[in-house]
Motif scaffolding. Structure first.
Motif, PDB file in Angstrom:
ATOM      1  N   GLU A  36      26.498  32.151 113.637  1.00 21.83           N
ATOM      2  CA  GLU A  36      26.667  31.013 112.666  1.00 21.83           C
ATOM      3  C   GLU A  36      26.232  29.797 113.271  1.00 21.83           C
ATOM      4  OE1 GLU A  36      31.059  31.236 113.215  1.00 21.83           O
ATOM      5  OE2 GLU A  36      31.228  32.969 111.921  1.00 21.83           O
ATOM      6  N   GLY A  49      26.508  22.357 106.782  1.00 22.33           N
ATOM      7  CA  GLY A  49      27.350  23.664 105.712  1.00 22.33           C
ATOM      8  C   GLY A  49      28.266  22.958 105.869  1.00 22.33           C
ATOM      9  N   ASN A  50      29.020  23.347 104.910  1.00 26.64           N
ATOM     10  CA  ASN A  50      30.718  23.461 104.499  1.00 26.64           C
ATOM     11  C   ASN A  50      32.040  24.480 104.918  1.00 26.64           C
ATOM     12  OD1 ASN A  50      33.630  22.206 103.960  1.00 26.64           O
ATOM     13  ND2 ASN A  50      32.826  21.965 101.948  1.00 26.64           N
ATOM     14  N   PHE A  52      29.416  26.311 107.082  1.00 31.64           N
ATOM     15  CA  PHE A  52      28.650  27.650 107.161  1.00 31.64           C
ATOM     16  C   PHE A  52      27.447  26.480 106.450  1.00 31.64           C
ATOM     17  CE2 PHE A  52      31.366  29.783 109.061  1.00 31.64           C
ATOM     18  CZ  PHE A  52      32.046  29.300 110.424  1.00 31.64           C
ATOM     19  N   VAL A  53      26.360  26.821 106.892  1.00 32.19           N
ATOM     20  CA  VAL A  53      25.211  26.618 105.430  1.00 32.19           C
ATOM     21  C   VAL A  53      25.043  27.779 105.114  1.00 32.19           C
ATOM     22  CG1 VAL A  53      22.488  25.923 105.483  1.00 32.19           C
ATOM     23  CG2 VAL A  53      23.999  24.823 107.245  1.00 32.19           C
ATOM     24  N   GLN A  54      24.880  27.953 104.223  1.00 32.75           N
ATOM     25  CA  GLN A  54      24.310  29.159 102.681  1.00 32.75           C
ATOM     26  C   GLN A  54      22.846  29.557 103.042  1.00 32.75           C
ATOM     27  OE1 GLN A  54      26.940  30.881 101.485  1.00 32.75           O
ATOM     28  NE2 GLN A  54      28.359  29.613 102.074  1.00 32.75           N
ATOM     29  N   GLY A  55      22.760  30.779 103.841  1.00 36.12           N
ATOM     30  CA  GLY A  55      21.652  31.228 103.930  1.00 36.12           C
ATOM     31  C   GLY A  55      20.826  30.824 105.078  1.00 36.12           C
ATOM     32  N   GLU A  57      20.009  31.084 108.912  1.00 46.01           N
ATOM     33  CA  GLU A  57      20.309  32.369 109.902  1.00 46.01           C
ATOM     34  C   GLU A  57      19.934  31.732 111.206  1.00 46.01           C
ATOM     35  OE1 GLU A  57      18.292  36.092 109.594  1.00 46.01           O
ATOM     36  OE2 GLU A  57      20.236  36.835 108.273  1.00 46.01           O
ATOM     37  N   LYS A 102      16.559  29.037 107.744  1.00 41.68           N
ATOM     38  CA  LYS A 102      16.804  28.207 106.443  1.00 41.68           C
ATOM     39  C   LYS A 102      17.102  28.692 105.418  1.00 41.68           C
ATOM     40  CE  LYS A 102      15.168  23.498 105.762  1.00 41.68           C
ATOM     41  NZ  LYS A 102      15.076  22.650 105.840  1.00 41.68           N
TER      42      LYS A 102
END
Length: 102
Positions: A36, A49-50, A52-55, A57, A102
């Motif tokens: 994550e 992120g809030n 986690f950072v969306q997208g 990996e 990203k």
């Protein structure tokens, strides 16, 4: 480029090619694991992120499993002849970071 990832309730700063030691995972040696991502930094451009950072990996490969150094836990009560000596070795998993996207 680096990222802050989470595994086993702890956070690690990683880059591609790094080998990190995390709490023991159930995956076999050679398996690929997705971590994550909490933060990604690419040449000074930071994305948080809030939570986690969306997208984003982070892919890692399990390199090895093992146990840490032994620690001695010694408990006693003075003047009571009560003593208890224990040893502990924390299990761990080593991961090699393959890619951060990203």
């Amino acid at each position: 480029m680096f990222a802050i990832v989470q595994s086993g309730g702890k956070q690690y700063k990683v880059s591609e090619g790094d080998i990190i030691t995390v709490e023991k995972l159930v995956n076999a040696v050679g398996d690929k694991v997705k971590l994550e991502v909490l933060l990604v930094s690419d040449n000074g451009k930071v994305v948080a992120g809030n939570p986690f950072v969306q997208g984003a990996e982070c892919e890692a490969e399990v390199v090895a499993h093992g146990k840490g150094d032994k620690i001695v836990v010694f408990k006693y009560k003075p003047k009571k002849n009560e003593r208890k000596k224990q040893g502990h070795r924390q299990p761990f998993t080593q991961l090699k970071i393959l890619s951060i996207k990203k």
